[in-house]
Design a protein around this motif. Structure first.
Motif, PDB file in Angstrom:
ATOM      1  N   ARG A  48      12.823   6.297  13.012  1.00 13.25           N
ATOM      2  CA  ARG A  48      12.041   5.055  12.934  1.00 13.25           C
ATOM      3  C   ARG A  48      10.698   5.220  13.631  1.00 13.25           C
ATOM      4  O   ARG A  48       9.934   6.092  13.273  1.00 13.25           O
ATOM      5  CB  ARG A  48      12.855   3.900  13.511  1.00 13.25           C
ATOM      6  N   ALA A  49      10.450   4.395  14.628  1.00 13.72           N
ATOM      7  CA  ALA A  49       9.094   4.314  15.183  1.00 13.72           C
ATOM      8  C   ALA A  49       8.635   5.595  15.874  1.00 13.72           C
ATOM      9  O   ALA A  49       9.451   6.432  16.258  1.00 13.72           O
ATOM     10  CB  ALA A  49       9.054   3.155  16.171  1.00 13.72           C
ATOM     11  N   GLY A  50       7.317   5.717  16.033  1.00  8.76           N
ATOM     12  CA  GLY A  50       6.761   6.908  16.666  1.00  8.76           C
ATOM     13  C   GLY A  50       5.708   6.650  17.724  1.00  8.76           C
ATOM     14  O   GLY A  50       5.406   7.536  18.512  1.00  8.76           O
ATOM     15  N   VAL A  51       5.144   5.447  17.753  1.00  8.14           N
ATOM     16  CA  VAL A  51       4.018   5.182  18.656  1.00  8.14           C
ATOM     17  C   VAL A  51       4.427   4.183  19.745  1.00  8.14           C
ATOM     18  O   VAL A  51       4.882   3.089  19.439  1.00  8.14           O
ATOM     19  CB  VAL A  51       2.815   4.616  17.859  1.00  8.14           C
ATOM     20  N   LEU A 108      -3.291  10.322  14.298  1.00 10.53           N
ATOM     21  CA  LEU A 108      -2.785   9.621  13.111  1.00 10.53           C
ATOM     22  C   LEU A 108      -3.933   9.272  12.158  1.00 10.53           C
ATOM     23  O   LEU A 108      -5.034   8.941  12.597  1.00 10.53           O
ATOM     24  CB  LEU A 108      -2.091   8.316  13.512  1.00 10.53           C
ATOM     25  N   LEU A 163       0.012   7.077   5.326  1.00 12.65           N
ATOM     26  CA  LEU A 163      -0.105   7.322   6.771  1.00 12.65           C
ATOM     27  C   LEU A 163       0.315   8.746   7.087  1.00 12.65           C
ATOM     28  O   LEU A 163       1.392   9.185   6.660  1.00 12.65           O
ATOM     29  CB  LEU A 163       0.782   6.323   7.537  1.00 12.65           C
ATOM     30  N   SER A 214       1.362  10.787  10.172  1.00 14.11           N
ATOM     31  CA  SER A 214       1.746  10.705  11.576  1.00 14.11           C
ATOM     32  C   SER A 214       2.471  11.991  11.948  1.00 14.11           C
ATOM     33  O   SER A 214       2.530  12.939  11.155  1.00 14.11           O
ATOM     34  CB  SER A 214       2.609   9.462  11.799  1.00 14.11           C
ATOM     35  N   LEU A 215       2.997  12.026  13.138  1.00 14.52           N
ATOM     36  CA  LEU A 215       3.612  13.263  13.617  1.00 14.52           C
ATOM     37  C   LEU A 215       4.612  12.961  14.718  1.00 14.52           C
ATOM     38  O   LEU A 215       4.612  11.854  15.267  1.00 14.52           O
ATOM     39  CB  LEU A 215       2.535  14.224  14.132  1.00 14.52           C
ATOM     40  N   ARG A 216       5.455  13.926  14.990  1.00 13.80           N
ATOM     41  CA  ARG A 216       6.375  13.810  16.110  1.00 13.80           C
ATOM     42  C   ARG A 216       6.100  14.876  17.164  1.00 13.80           C
ATOM     43  O   ARG A 216       6.390  14.693  18.328  1.00 13.80           O
ATOM     44  CB  ARG A 216       7.837  13.931  15.624  1.00 13.80           C
ATOM     45  N   ARG A 230       5.288  13.492  10.184  1.00 18.77           N
ATOM     46  CA  ARG A 230       5.905  12.284   9.618  1.00 18.77           C
ATOM     47  C   ARG A 230       4.847  11.643   8.716  1.00 18.77           C
ATOM     48  O   ARG A 230       3.765  11.253   9.195  1.00 18.77           O
ATOM     49  CB  ARG A 230       6.309  11.335  10.746  1.00 18.77           C
ATOM     50  N   TYR A 284       3.958   8.874   5.360  1.00 19.04           N
ATOM     51  CA  TYR A 284       4.432   7.696   4.622  1.00 19.04           C
ATOM     52  C   TYR A 284       3.485   7.399   3.465  1.00 19.04           C
ATOM     53  O   TYR A 284       2.267   7.593   3.587  1.00 19.04           O
ATOM     54  CB  TYR A 284       4.434   6.447   5.506  1.00 19.04           C
ATOM     55  N   PRO A 293       5.574  -2.132   9.437  1.00 16.30           N
ATOM     56  CA  PRO A 293       5.321  -1.080  10.428  1.00 16.30           C
ATOM     57  C   PRO A 293       3.853  -0.711  10.644  1.00 16.30           C
ATOM     58  O   PRO A 293       3.534   0.049  11.558  1.00 16.30           O
ATOM     59  CB  PRO A 293       6.095   0.125   9.866  1.00 16.30           C
ATOM     60  N   THR A 294       2.939  -1.248   9.849  1.00 15.84           N
ATOM     61  CA  THR A 294       1.544  -0.781   9.839  1.00 15.84           C
ATOM     62  C   THR A 294       0.879  -0.730  11.213  1.00 15.84           C
ATOM     63  O   THR A 294       0.152   0.203  11.508  1.00 15.84           O
ATOM     64  CB  THR A 294       0.698  -1.646   8.891  1.00 15.84           C
ATOM     65  N   GLY A 295       1.101  -1.703  12.056  1.00 20.25           N
ATOM     66  CA  GLY A 295       0.418  -1.693  13.348  1.00 20.25           C
ATOM     67  C   GLY A 295       1.228  -1.050  14.460  1.00 20.25           C
ATOM     68  O   GLY A 295       0.845  -1.119  15.620  1.00 20.25           O
ATOM     69  N   TYR A 326      -3.735  -2.637  19.225  1.00 19.38           N
ATOM     70  CA  TYR A 326      -2.979  -1.420  18.911  1.00 19.38           C
ATOM     71  C   TYR A 326      -2.347  -0.806  20.166  1.00 19.38           C
ATOM     72  O   TYR A 326      -1.223  -0.335  20.134  1.00 19.38           O
ATOM     73  CB  TYR A 326      -3.896  -0.411  18.208  1.00 19.38           C
TER      74      TYR A 326
END
Ligand code: FAD
Ligand code: DHB
Length: 390
Positions: A44-47, A199, A210, A212-214, A220, A222, A293-295, A385
Protein backbone atom coordinates in the motif's frame (compact mmCIF):
# COMPACT_ATOMS: atom_id res chain seq x y z
CA UNK A 1 -9.98 -11.99 29.22
CA UNK A 2 -9.83 -8.37 30.44
CA UNK A 3 -7.89 -5.42 29.07
CA UNK A 4 -8.09 -1.65 29.26
CA UNK A 5 -8.26 -0.86 25.54
CA UNK A 6 -9.60 -3.42 23.05
CA UNK A 7 -8.43 -2.72 19.50
CA UNK A 8 -10.09 -4.20 16.41
CA UNK A 9 -7.67 -4.44 13.46
CA UNK A 10 -3.94 -5.14 13.29
CA UNK A 11 -3.05 -2.75 10.45
CA UNK A 12 -0.77 0.26 11.00
CA UNK A 13 -3.38 2.20 13.05
CA UNK A 14 -4.17 -0.57 15.51
CA UNK A 15 -0.57 -1.71 15.96
CA UNK A 16 0.80 1.81 16.41
CA UNK A 17 -1.82 2.73 19.02
CA UNK A 18 -1.31 -0.51 20.91
CA UNK A 19 2.47 -0.05 20.94
CA UNK A 20 2.27 3.59 22.11
CA UNK A 21 -0.22 2.79 24.90
CA UNK A 22 1.79 -0.24 26.07
CA UNK A 23 4.87 1.97 26.53
CA UNK A 24 2.79 4.20 28.84
CA UNK A 25 1.64 1.24 30.92
CA UNK A 26 -1.82 0.90 29.36
CA UNK A 27 -2.99 -2.64 28.51
CA UNK A 28 -4.30 -3.43 25.05
CA UNK A 29 -5.46 -6.45 23.09
CA UNK A 30 -5.43 -6.29 19.27
CA UNK A 31 -7.82 -8.58 17.37
CA UNK A 32 -6.82 -9.08 13.72
CA UNK A 33 -8.97 -11.01 11.29
CA UNK A 34 -6.13 -12.21 9.05
CA UNK A 35 -2.77 -13.93 9.54
CA UNK A 36 0.38 -11.86 9.99
CA UNK A 37 1.67 -13.07 6.63
CA UNK A 38 -1.49 -11.90 4.91
CA UNK A 39 -1.30 -8.42 6.49
CA UNK A 40 2.38 -8.14 5.48
CA UNK A 41 1.68 -9.14 1.88
CA UNK A 42 -0.46 -6.05 1.20
CA UNK A 43 1.43 -3.41 -0.78
CA UNK A 44 0.00 0.00 0.00
CA UNK A 45 1.30 3.42 0.96
CA UNK A 46 4.86 4.63 0.48
CA UNK A 47 5.15 8.25 1.61
CA UNK A 48 5.27 9.22 5.30
CA UNK A 49 5.00 12.66 6.85
CA UNK A 50 7.37 13.60 9.63
CA UNK A 51 4.48 13.61 12.11
CA UNK A 52 3.99 9.91 11.39
CA UNK A 53 7.72 9.25 11.60
CA UNK A 54 7.86 11.01 14.98
CA UNK A 55 5.11 8.72 16.30
CA UNK A 56 7.03 5.65 15.05
CA UNK A 57 10.08 6.87 16.97
CA UNK A 58 8.02 7.55 20.09
CA UNK A 59 6.71 3.99 19.76
CA UNK A 60 10.36 2.81 19.67
CA UNK A 61 9.93 1.25 16.25
CA UNK A 62 11.53 3.99 14.13
CA UNK A 63 15.09 2.68 13.96
CA UNK A 64 14.90 0.82 10.62
CA UNK A 65 12.70 3.55 9.12
CA UNK A 66 15.41 6.10 9.97
CA UNK A 67 18.12 3.82 8.60
CA UNK A 68 16.48 2.58 5.40
CA UNK A 69 13.77 5.16 4.66
CA UNK A 70 14.70 7.83 2.13
CA UNK A 71 14.22 11.51 2.88
CA UNK A 72 12.64 13.23 -0.15
CA UNK A 73 13.06 16.98 -0.42
CA UNK A 74 10.83 17.33 -3.47
CA UNK A 75 8.84 15.62 -6.20
CA UNK A 76 7.95 16.31 -9.83
CA UNK A 77 4.73 16.99 -11.68
CA UNK A 78 5.01 16.00 -15.36
CA UNK A 79 2.68 17.57 -17.92
CA UNK A 80 2.78 18.50 -21.60
CA UNK A 81 6.07 16.66 -22.18
CA UNK A 82 8.00 18.37 -19.35
CA UNK A 83 8.46 17.84 -15.63
CA UNK A 84 8.48 20.61 -13.03
CA UNK A 85 9.83 20.19 -9.52
CA UNK A 86 7.98 20.96 -6.31
CA UNK A 87 10.75 21.79 -3.86
CA UNK A 88 9.11 20.69 -0.61
CA UNK A 89 12.04 21.67 1.57
CA UNK A 90 12.32 25.22 0.29
CA UNK A 91 8.58 25.82 0.06
CA UNK A 92 7.89 24.61 3.62
CA UNK A 93 10.90 26.16 5.35
CA UNK A 94 12.71 22.87 5.81
CA UNK A 95 10.10 20.10 5.86
CA UNK A 96 10.42 16.88 3.82
CA UNK A 97 8.76 13.44 3.55
CA UNK A 98 10.11 9.93 4.08
CA UNK A 99 9.70 7.17 1.48
CA UNK A 100 9.28 3.96 3.45
CA UNK A 101 6.77 1.27 2.51
CA UNK A 102 3.73 0.45 4.61
CA UNK A 103 4.77 -3.21 4.47
CA UNK A 104 8.09 -2.42 6.16
CA UNK A 105 6.46 -0.11 8.68
CA UNK A 106 3.91 -2.80 9.60
CA UNK A 107 6.70 -5.35 9.97
CA UNK A 108 8.52 -2.96 12.37
CA UNK A 109 5.33 -2.50 14.38
CA UNK A 110 4.82 -6.27 14.67
CA UNK A 111 8.41 -6.69 15.83
CA UNK A 112 7.89 -3.90 18.37
CA UNK A 113 4.77 -5.62 19.70
CA UNK A 114 6.66 -8.94 19.93
CA UNK A 115 9.55 -7.35 21.86
CA UNK A 116 7.14 -6.07 24.54
CA UNK A 117 5.05 -9.27 24.54
CA UNK A 118 2.10 -7.24 23.32
CA UNK A 119 -1.08 -9.24 22.70
CA UNK A 120 -2.00 -9.38 19.01
CA UNK A 121 -4.45 -12.16 18.20
CA UNK A 122 -4.39 -13.20 14.55
CA UNK A 123 -7.06 -15.11 12.65
CA UNK A 124 -9.68 -13.76 15.09
CA UNK A 125 -12.97 -14.67 13.39
CA UNK A 126 -16.29 -12.92 13.68
CA UNK A 127 -15.00 -10.10 15.90
CA UNK A 128 -17.87 -8.06 17.37
CA UNK A 129 -17.97 -5.00 19.64
CA UNK A 130 -20.77 -5.04 22.26
CA UNK A 131 -22.43 -2.64 24.72
CA UNK A 132 -20.23 0.30 23.72
CA UNK A 133 -23.08 2.65 24.56
CA UNK A 134 -22.67 1.56 28.21
CA UNK A 135 -19.75 1.84 30.65
CA UNK A 136 -18.96 -1.89 30.24
CA UNK A 137 -18.16 -2.59 26.63
CA UNK A 138 -16.72 -5.91 25.50
CA UNK A 139 -15.53 -7.72 22.40
CA UNK A 140 -16.21 -11.25 21.26
CA UNK A 141 -14.46 -13.36 18.65
CA UNK A 142 -14.00 -16.97 17.66
CA UNK A 143 -10.82 -18.89 17.12
CA UNK A 144 -11.58 -22.29 15.67
CA UNK A 145 -14.22 -23.76 17.97
CA UNK A 146 -13.37 -21.44 20.88
CA UNK A 147 -15.58 -18.42 21.57
CA UNK A 148 -13.67 -15.71 23.47
CA UNK A 149 -14.86 -12.59 25.32
CA UNK A 150 -12.62 -9.58 26.03
CA UNK A 151 -13.92 -7.07 28.58
CA UNK A 152 -12.47 -3.57 28.26
CA UNK A 153 -12.92 0.11 29.13
CA UNK A 154 -12.80 1.34 25.53
CA UNK A 155 -13.01 -0.20 22.06
CA UNK A 156 -10.99 1.31 19.22
CA UNK A 157 -12.10 0.44 15.67
CA UNK A 158 -8.93 0.33 13.53
CA UNK A 159 -10.30 -2.29 11.17
CA UNK A 160 -10.16 -0.43 7.86
CA UNK A 161 -12.90 0.58 5.46
CA UNK A 162 -14.61 -2.85 5.32
CA UNK A 163 -14.32 -3.57 9.05
CA UNK A 164 -17.03 -4.37 11.56
CA UNK A 165 -16.61 -1.35 13.89
CA UNK A 166 -18.23 1.36 11.81
CA UNK A 167 -20.93 -1.06 10.70
CA UNK A 168 -21.83 -1.73 14.35
CA UNK A 169 -22.83 1.89 15.01
CA UNK A 170 -26.57 2.50 14.56
CA UNK A 171 -27.13 4.12 11.12
CA UNK A 172 -29.18 6.97 12.58
CA UNK A 173 -26.31 7.98 14.90
CA UNK A 174 -23.83 8.81 12.17
CA UNK A 175 -23.57 10.47 8.79
CA UNK A 176 -21.50 9.25 5.86
CA UNK A 177 -20.00 11.54 3.21
CA UNK A 178 -18.76 9.86 0.06
CA UNK A 179 -17.44 10.44 -3.45
CA UNK A 180 -16.63 7.54 -5.74
CA UNK A 181 -14.30 8.26 -8.67
CA UNK A 182 -14.89 6.72 -12.12
CA UNK A 183 -11.42 5.11 -12.32
CA UNK A 184 -8.88 3.13 -10.33
CA UNK A 185 -5.09 2.84 -9.99
CA UNK A 186 -3.30 -0.15 -11.41
CA UNK A 187 -0.11 -0.57 -9.37
CA UNK A 188 3.00 -2.59 -10.20
CA UNK A 189 5.93 -3.37 -7.93
CA UNK A 190 9.07 -4.29 -9.85
CA UNK A 191 12.61 -5.19 -8.80
CA UNK A 192 14.18 -2.59 -11.09
CA UNK A 193 16.11 0.64 -10.57
CA UNK A 194 13.50 3.44 -10.19
CA UNK A 195 13.33 5.77 -13.20
CA UNK A 196 13.76 8.80 -10.94
CA UNK A 197 15.16 9.24 -7.42
CA UNK A 198 12.17 11.52 -6.69
CA UNK A 199 8.48 10.74 -7.31
CA UNK A 200 6.95 11.86 -10.62
CA UNK A 201 3.19 12.53 -10.71
CA UNK A 202 2.21 12.74 -14.39
CA UNK A 203 -0.93 14.05 -16.05
CA UNK A 204 -1.52 13.12 -19.68
CA UNK A 205 -4.45 12.96 -22.10
CA UNK A 206 -4.36 9.15 -21.75
CA UNK A 207 -4.65 9.46 -17.95
CA UNK A 208 -2.66 9.87 -14.74
CA UNK A 209 0.59 8.01 -13.99
CA UNK A 210 2.87 7.91 -10.95
CA UNK A 211 6.50 6.80 -10.73
CA UNK A 212 7.30 5.99 -7.12
CA UNK A 213 9.79 3.74 -5.40
CA UNK A 214 10.51 1.73 -2.30
CA UNK A 215 14.32 1.56 -2.46
CA UNK A 216 17.15 2.11 -4.97
CA UNK A 217 16.33 -1.32 -6.44
CA UNK A 218 12.54 -1.46 -6.06
CA UNK A 219 10.14 0.60 -8.20
CA UNK A 220 6.46 1.22 -7.59
CA UNK A 221 4.51 2.50 -10.61
CA UNK A 222 0.82 3.31 -11.06
CA UNK A 223 -1.45 4.21 -13.97
CA UNK A 224 -5.05 5.38 -13.97
CA UNK A 225 -7.33 2.69 -15.47
CA UNK A 226 -11.11 2.39 -16.02
CA UNK A 227 -12.98 0.64 -13.22
CA UNK A 228 -14.03 -2.05 -15.68
CA UNK A 229 -10.41 -3.22 -16.15
CA UNK A 230 -8.98 -6.16 -14.22
CA UNK A 231 -5.39 -7.15 -13.49
CA UNK A 232 -5.64 -9.92 -16.12
CA UNK A 233 -6.17 -7.25 -18.80
CA UNK A 234 -2.68 -5.88 -18.13
CA UNK A 235 0.41 -7.92 -18.98
CA UNK A 236 3.67 -6.41 -17.69
CA UNK A 237 4.61 -5.38 -21.23
CA UNK A 238 1.28 -3.61 -21.79
CA UNK A 239 1.54 -1.88 -18.41
CA UNK A 240 5.02 -0.45 -19.06
CA UNK A 241 4.11 0.57 -22.60
CA UNK A 242 1.12 2.54 -21.30
CA UNK A 243 3.11 4.02 -18.40
CA UNK A 244 5.83 5.22 -20.79
CA UNK A 245 3.30 6.81 -23.14
CA UNK A 246 2.05 8.98 -20.29
CA UNK A 247 5.52 10.26 -19.30
CA UNK A 248 7.80 12.90 -20.87
CA UNK A 249 10.02 11.35 -23.56
CA UNK A 250 13.28 11.61 -21.61
CA UNK A 251 11.72 9.89 -18.60
CA UNK A 252 10.17 7.14 -20.72
CA UNK A 253 13.51 6.56 -22.48
CA UNK A 254 15.34 6.21 -19.16
CA UNK A 255 12.90 3.67 -17.73
CA UNK A 256 14.16 0.19 -16.97
CA UNK A 257 11.31 -2.30 -17.16
CA UNK A 258 11.19 -5.69 -15.53
CA UNK A 259 8.78 -8.37 -14.36
CA UNK A 260 6.18 -7.31 -11.82
CA UNK A 261 6.38 -8.90 -8.39
CA UNK A 262 2.96 -7.51 -7.42
CA UNK A 263 0.14 -6.10 -9.50
CA UNK A 264 -3.21 -4.87 -8.19
CA UNK A 265 -6.02 -2.42 -8.91
CA UNK A 266 -7.34 -0.07 -6.21
CA UNK A 267 -10.58 1.84 -6.77
CA UNK A 268 -10.50 5.52 -5.77
CA UNK A 269 -12.89 6.79 -3.15
CA UNK A 270 -13.32 9.71 -0.76
CA UNK A 271 -15.25 8.86 2.40
CA UNK A 272 -15.76 10.28 5.90
CA UNK A 273 -18.04 9.18 8.72
CA UNK A 274 -19.13 11.66 11.38
CA UNK A 275 -18.79 11.52 14.32
CA UNK A 276 -15.77 9.30 14.85
CA UNK A 277 -17.00 8.22 18.26
CA UNK A 278 -20.09 6.51 19.52
CA UNK A 279 -20.17 5.97 23.31
CA UNK A 280 -17.04 3.99 24.17
CA UNK A 281 -16.31 2.99 20.57
CA UNK A 282 -13.80 5.24 18.78
CA UNK A 283 -13.00 4.92 15.07
CA UNK A 284 -9.52 5.60 13.66
CA UNK A 285 -7.81 5.44 10.26
CA UNK A 286 -9.48 3.84 7.25
CA UNK A 287 -12.37 2.63 9.46
CA UNK A 288 -13.52 6.27 9.56
CA UNK A 289 -12.19 7.85 6.37
CA UNK A 290 -10.74 7.01 2.96
CA UNK A 291 -8.96 9.25 0.45
CA UNK A 292 -7.94 8.67 -3.16
CA UNK A 293 -4.20 7.91 -2.99
CA UNK A 294 -3.05 10.88 -5.12
CA UNK A 295 -1.89 13.11 -2.28
CA UNK A 296 -0.39 10.24 -0.23
CA UNK A 297 -2.70 11.16 2.66
CA UNK A 298 -4.31 7.77 3.53
CA UNK A 299 -1.85 6.42 6.03
CA UNK A 300 -0.87 9.89 7.17
CA UNK A 301 -4.49 10.76 8.03
CA UNK A 302 -4.60 7.60 10.16
CA UNK A 303 -1.52 8.82 12.03
CA UNK A 304 -3.18 12.00 13.28
CA UNK A 305 -6.17 10.02 14.59
CA UNK A 306 -3.76 7.79 16.50
CA UNK A 307 -1.89 10.81 17.85
CA UNK A 308 -5.10 12.35 19.24
CA UNK A 309 -6.39 9.04 20.65
CA UNK A 310 -3.07 8.11 22.20
CA UNK A 311 -2.83 11.38 24.09
CA UNK A 312 -6.52 11.28 25.05
CA UNK A 313 -6.22 7.77 26.50
CA UNK A 314 -2.98 8.57 28.34
CA UNK A 315 -4.66 11.65 29.88
CA UNK A 316 -7.63 9.50 30.88
CA UNK A 317 -5.56 6.80 32.57
CA UNK A 318 -2.80 8.93 34.10
CA UNK A 319 -4.61 12.19 34.98
CA UNK A 320 -8.30 11.19 35.01
CA UNK A 321 -8.69 13.93 32.41
CA UNK A 322 -11.30 13.08 29.74
CA UNK A 323 -11.11 16.33 27.77
CA UNK A 324 -9.11 14.62 24.98
CA UNK A 325 -11.61 11.77 24.68
CA UNK A 326 -14.50 14.24 24.61
CA UNK A 327 -12.91 16.36 21.87
CA UNK A 328 -11.43 13.44 19.87
CA UNK A 329 -14.01 13.31 17.10
CA UNK A 330 -14.06 17.07 16.55
CA UNK A 331 -10.26 17.44 16.51
CA UNK A 332 -9.65 14.37 14.36
CA UNK A 333 -12.31 15.36 11.83
CA UNK A 334 -10.92 18.88 11.46
CA UNK A 335 -7.63 17.44 10.18
CA UNK A 336 -9.26 14.56 8.29
CA UNK A 337 -11.29 16.99 6.20
CA UNK A 338 -8.17 18.95 5.26
CA UNK A 339 -6.64 15.70 4.00
CA UNK A 340 -9.87 15.01 2.11
CA UNK A 341 -9.77 18.42 0.46
CA UNK A 342 -6.15 18.08 -0.58
CA UNK A 343 -6.53 14.52 -1.94
CA UNK A 344 -9.63 15.48 -3.89
CA UNK A 345 -7.85 18.55 -5.31
CA UNK A 346 -4.74 16.65 -6.38
CA UNK A 347 -6.88 13.89 -7.88
CA UNK A 348 -8.98 16.41 -9.81
CA UNK A 349 -5.86 18.26 -11.00
CA UNK A 350 -4.04 15.24 -12.41
CA UNK A 351 -6.60 12.65 -13.62
CA UNK A 352 -8.69 12.39 -16.80
CA UNK A 353 -12.38 12.22 -15.93
CA UNK A 354 -14.40 10.30 -18.56
CA UNK A 355 -17.33 12.72 -18.33
CA UNK A 356 -15.36 16.00 -18.31
CA UNK A 357 -16.35 18.79 -20.70
CA UNK A 358 -14.04 21.03 -22.74
CA UNK A 359 -14.67 23.69 -20.08
CA UNK A 360 -13.59 21.31 -17.30
CA UNK A 361 -10.37 20.56 -19.21
CA UNK A 362 -9.53 24.26 -19.56
CA UNK A 363 -10.04 24.75 -15.83
CA UNK A 364 -7.73 21.80 -15.12
CA UNK A 365 -5.06 23.25 -17.43
CA UNK A 366 -5.44 26.64 -15.77
CA UNK A 367 -5.15 25.13 -12.28
CA UNK A 368 -1.83 23.57 -13.31
CA UNK A 369 -0.60 26.76 -15.02
CA UNK A 370 -1.52 28.79 -11.93
CA UNK A 371 0.30 26.33 -9.67
CA UNK A 372 3.60 26.72 -11.50
CA UNK A 373 3.26 30.49 -11.84
CA UNK A 374 2.66 31.20 -8.16
CA UNK A 375 5.04 30.50 -5.30
CA UNK A 376 2.07 30.87 -2.95
CA UNK A 377 0.09 28.18 -4.79
CA UNK A 378 3.13 25.89 -4.75
CA UNK A 379 3.69 26.60 -1.05
CA UNK A 380 0.10 25.58 -0.34
CA UNK A 381 0.60 22.30 -2.22
CA UNK A 382 3.88 21.65 -0.39
CA UNK A 383 2.44 22.48 3.05
CA UNK A 384 -0.36 19.96 2.55
CA UNK A 385 1.89 17.28 1.02
CA UNK A 386 4.37 17.25 3.92
CA UNK A 387 1.43 17.17 6.35
CA UNK A 388 -0.40 19.87 8.28
CA UNK A 389 0.37 20.03 12.01
CA UNK A 390 -1.56 17.61 14.27
P1 FAD B 1 -5.90 -1.04 7.34
O1 FAD B 1 -4.49 -0.97 6.87
O2 FAD B 1 -6.96 -1.33 6.36
O3 FAD B 1 -5.93 -2.11 8.50
C1 FAD B 1 -7.12 -2.62 9.02
C2 FAD B 1 -6.87 -3.99 9.61
O4 FAD B 1 -8.07 -4.47 10.18
C3 FAD B 1 -6.47 -5.00 8.53
O5 FAD B 1 -5.30 -5.68 8.92
C4 FAD B 1 -7.67 -5.92 8.42
O6 FAD B 1 -7.31 -7.24 8.09
C5 FAD B 1 -8.27 -5.81 9.82
N1 FAD B 1 -9.71 -6.09 9.86
C6 FAD B 1 -10.65 -5.76 8.94
N2 FAD B 1 -11.86 -6.17 9.33
C7 FAD B 1 -11.68 -6.78 10.54
C8 FAD B 1 -12.55 -7.42 11.43
N3 FAD B 1 -13.87 -7.52 11.18
N4 FAD B 1 -12.04 -7.95 12.56
C9 FAD B 1 -10.71 -7.86 12.83
N5 FAD B 1 -9.83 -7.26 12.02
C10 FAD B 1 -10.32 -6.73 10.87
N6 FAD B 1 -2.34 5.21 1.12
C11 FAD B 1 -1.35 5.97 0.67
O7 FAD B 1 -1.01 6.96 1.33
N7 FAD B 1 -0.73 5.63 -0.52
C12 FAD B 1 -1.09 4.50 -1.25
O8 FAD B 1 -0.51 4.19 -2.28
C13 FAD B 1 -2.13 3.70 -0.80
N8 FAD B 1 -2.55 2.59 -1.48
C14 FAD B 1 -3.59 1.85 -1.00
C15 FAD B 1 -4.05 0.72 -1.69
C16 FAD B 1 -5.12 -0.04 -1.22
C17 FAD B 1 -5.60 -1.25 -2.00
C18 FAD B 1 -5.77 0.34 -0.02
C19 FAD B 1 -6.95 -0.45 0.51
C20 FAD B 1 -5.31 1.47 0.68
C21 FAD B 1 -4.23 2.22 0.19
N9 FAD B 1 -3.74 3.35 0.89
C22 FAD B 1 -2.73 4.11 0.43
C23 FAD B 1 -4.29 3.76 2.13
C24 FAD B 1 -3.47 3.24 3.31
O9 FAD B 1 -2.93 1.99 3.00
C25 FAD B 1 -4.42 3.18 4.46
O10 FAD B 1 -4.81 4.51 4.75
C26 FAD B 1 -3.82 2.52 5.71
O11 FAD B 1 -3.62 1.15 5.47
C27 FAD B 1 -4.77 2.71 6.89
O12 FAD B 1 -4.37 1.92 7.94
P2 FAD B 1 -5.44 1.32 8.94
O13 FAD B 1 -4.63 0.57 9.94
O14 FAD B 1 -6.36 2.38 9.40
O15 FAD B 1 -6.32 0.32 8.06
C1 DHB C 1 2.80 6.05 -3.38
C2 DHB C 1 1.46 6.06 -3.36
C3 DHB C 1 0.79 7.27 -3.42
O1 DHB C 1 -0.53 7.31 -3.38
C4 DHB C 1 1.45 8.45 -3.50
O2 DHB C 1 0.77 9.60 -3.59
C5 DHB C 1 2.81 8.43 -3.50
C6 DHB C 1 3.48 7.22 -3.42
C7 DHB C 1 3.50 4.76 -3.33
O3 DHB C 1 2.86 3.73 -3.22
O4 DHB C 1 4.73 4.76 -3.43
Amino acid sequence: MRTQVGIIGGGPSGLLLSQLLHLRGIDTVVLEKHSRDYVLRRIRAGVLEHGFAALMREAKVGERMDREGQIHEGFYIAHDGIKERVNLKELTGGNTVIVYGQTELTRDLYEGRDRLDGIVIHNAEDVKPHDFDTSRPYLTYRQGVDAVRVDCDYIIGCDGFHGVSRQSIPKDKMREYERVYPFGWLGVLSRTRPVSPELIYATHERGFALCSLRSPTLSRYYIQVPLTDSVEDWSDAKFFEELQRRLPEDVAAAMITGPSIEKSIAPLRSFVVEPMRFGRLFLAGDAAHIVPPTGARGLNSAASDIYYLYHALVDHYTKRDDAGLESYSRRALARVWKGQRFSWWMTALLHRFPDSSAYDRRLQETDLAYLFSSQKALASLAENYVGLPF
